[in-house]
Write an enzyme that holds these catalytic residues in place. Structure first.
Site, PDB file in Angstrom:
ATOM      1  N   HIS A 119       0.898  -1.269   0.341  1.00 42.46           N
ATOM      2  CA  HIS A 119      -0.017  -0.326  -0.058  1.00 42.46           C
ATOM      3  C   HIS A 119       0.868   1.352   0.257  1.00 42.46           C
ATOM      4  O   HIS A 119      -0.089   2.514   0.440  1.00 42.46           O
ATOM      5  CB  HIS A 119      -1.041  -0.155   1.326  1.00 42.46           C
ATOM      6  N   ASP A 183      -7.132   5.395   8.956  1.00 45.17           N
ATOM      7  CA  ASP A 183      -8.108   4.908   8.464  1.00 45.17           C
ATOM      8  C   ASP A 183      -8.266   3.857   8.038  1.00 45.17           C
ATOM      9  O   ASP A 183      -9.594   2.863   8.509  1.00 45.17           O
ATOM     10  CB  ASP A 183      -8.213   6.081   7.578  1.00 45.17           C
ATOM     11  N   GLU A 297     -11.034  14.220  13.366  1.00 42.83           N
ATOM     12  CA  GLU A 297     -10.436  13.980  11.810  1.00 42.83           C
ATOM     13  C   GLU A 297     -11.129  15.266  11.000  1.00 42.83           C
ATOM     14  O   GLU A 297     -12.189  15.744  11.852  1.00 42.83           O
ATOM     15  CB  GLU A 297     -10.522  13.287  10.904  1.00 42.83           C
TER      16      GLU A 297
END
Length: 552
Positions: A119, A183, A297
């Site tokens: 990722h 997240d 956030e």
């Protein structure tokens, strides 16, 4: 036993850009041919040297077939491509150490890069012409239970290859949870710890790297070292946030706290950036009293994404999106903003959590009537991006280029950034993806770690998490990112890249600033041949015996 792709020598040249590997592969094939014809007495008689047996064991775990190397040639960004010579599938951390020692035993060592779920976006998991280590192989066979919870100690020992989702489910069986989450949970522990690991809990507990008690690291010397703040501390702090430059994290000891059962998940809409940032900073200042959100956030939504964009959301209902679109039209704002907050609770606090939320919302200046609340299980909240991933996959916009730009922006310049970027460079954009913007307290970070942050006591994490879904999108988005960086440089905003990418070593020197000399010193100590994680171009590969202060 046979080589992963084939037992024929015709498949070797694609792997062997390095003469030493070709020689050992030839040795391997010779040995296997003898074994296949029952010449086992050759082995018993000691005709194979220790060095050849060492090479045999390593090479047998290197896969050179096209499918393996192709999968390891790109990452989530789908921007950088670098073909490795092979993919190494270890069954234990000692295999990784042996691979590195094998490389160093050669006249010209080959490079090595660990890859979890791939990722990264700009090449951290790539090894052009070298060997990519498939870290997920550590979770197979005898290593299948590499998450061990020590509830009485309030920590969990986790293999570096483990997904955070695995960690979550293992710790919840004991009613505990790590304090800080990214997240997205379907990424590896070693991957996030090599960067920092930030999320909505970081304002209170710091990044994930601030919640680690101990590491096992395989260095660029092929040594397996256990380190902590008190034991081999220079390696411990270098590896945390070290972008894979000093060693491969094979185990982490992570702090735990009691796990909540449910979450009040809240989004609050703003049309004014001053109110938005003031309220965010108010919320993160409440960490000591415990009276505020457990997670904070924020998002920026450019006006065209609401009035013309893809009308789907894993949080908002269609009718709520319509109300937000009307806010854009009524205020004629270039952007609207959301504070995203979460208030954790369990059976003991269920009766008071609604009153606690109401009291908190009364202190904030969001647009009246535009507070949206969901009551969800803790697991569903943490894995919320997993649901969004399913939506994006179904829409065909997951496995596409992701020219993401992540920045840490000083609080003192966040309004200048907003004016220049969201109301300037991106004013007429219609991005596919998210724009994140939320504050973090710097005192929750340890400056001994490698990750660099701005000097302000509070800085904002800003993520332009956009996807290139149509022809020409990638070039346009890359150009916009470059314009954002140029603006920040020209305006002297003093931002730092998170998940950084720089095209030259001079760029990396500027990125690390006054820390560069120390980082180069640690590189010489723990990876003097510069074989680890070459894909980002931070350090050029050293010629054997010639690792100097200039090259590192």
């Amino acid at each position: 036993m046979q080589l992963a792709n084939s037992s024929s020598a015709t498949s070797i040249p694609t792997f062997c850009n390095h003469n030493m590997l070709q020689a050992h592969l030839a040795t391997f094939l010779t040995i296997t041919s003898f074994l296949s014809t029952n010449h086992l007495q050759m082995v018993a008689g000691g005709a194979i040297s220790d060095d050849e047996l060492f090479a045999l064991d390593i090479v047998s775990k290197i896969h050179t077939n096209h499918d393996s190397t192709a999968k390891a040639s790109s990452d989530f960004g789908h921007i950088v491509e670098a073909i490795p010579s092979g993919v190494f599938r270890p069954t234990s951390p000692t295999d990784i150490a042996a691979l590195i020692r094998f490389s160093l035993s050669q006249p010209k060592p080959f490079t090595v890069a660990p890859r979890g779920q791939g990722h990264s976006a700009r090449g951290q998991a790539l090894a052009p012409g070298g060997v990519v280590v498939d870290m997920c192989s550590l979770g197979h066979g005898d290593q299948s239970h590499r998450v061990t919870v020590f509830a009485e100690k309030l920590w969990v020992d986790v293999g570096g290859e483990q997904l955070w989702s695995n960690v979550l489910h293992a710790t919840l069986k004991h009613d505990f949870t790590p304090r800080v989450w990214t997240d997205y949970l379907r990424i590896t522990v070693g991957g996030t710890l090599s960067n920092a690991g930030i999320g909505g809990q970081a304002f209170r507990h710091g990044p994930q790297i601030s919640n680690v008690h101990e590491l096992d690291v395989v260095t660029g010397m092929g040594k397996m070292i256990t380190c902590s703040p008190d034991k081999n501390p220079d390696l411990f702090f270098a590896a945390l946030g070290g972008l894979g430059q000093f060693g491969i994290i094979t185990r982490a000891r992570i702090g735990l706290e009691p796990a909540p059962k449910r979450v009040l998940w809240v989004r609050l809409a703003y049309s004014d950036v001053h109110s938005f940032t003031s309220d965010q900073e108010l919320l993160i200042s409440k960490r000591a009293s415990g009276s505020g959100f457990d997670y904070v956030e924020g998002q920026v939504q450019l006006n065209r994404t609401l009035t013309e964009g893809r009308r789907s959301s894993s949080f908002f209902l269609a009718s709520e999106l319509d109300r937000l679109a009307r806010l854009v039209l009524e205020t004629r704002s270039e952007a609207i903003y959301y504070i995203e907050g979460a208030m954790y609770y369990d059976h003991d606090t269920a009766n008071s959590v609604d009153q606690k939320l109401d009291k908190l919302l009364g202190e904030l200046s969001f647009v009246p009537g535009l507070a949206f609340v969901r009551d969800v299980p803790y697991v569903q909240f943490l894995d919320r991006v997993g649901l969004e991933e399913e939506n994006l996959r179904s829409a065909g916009i997951w496995d596409v280029p992701h020219p993401w730009l992540n920045l840490f922006v000083p609080r003192s310049r966040i309004l200048d950034f907003d004016a220049g970027v969201f109301k300037g460079i991106l004013k007429d954009a219609k991005p596919v993806g998210l724009i994140l913007m939320y504050p973090i307290n710097k005192d929750r970070w340890d400056d001994r770690m490698t990750t660099v942050t701005p000097d302000d006591d509070v800085f904002y994490a800003v993520g332009l998490l956009q996807s290139a879904v149509a022809a020409g999108d990638l070039e346009r988005l890359e150009s916009e990112n470059e314009a954002v960086l140029e603006f920040c440089d020209r305006a002297g905003i003093g931002c730092k890249q998170y998940l950084p990418h720089h095209a030259s070593q001079n760029g990396w020197r500027r990125h690390f600033g006054e820390r560069w000399a120390r980082i180069a010193e640690l590189k010489r100590k723990y990876d003097p041949q510069a074989i680890l994680s070459p894909g980002q171009g931070i350090f050029p590969a050293a010629v054997a015996g010639e690792a100097t202060s200039d090259s590192l």
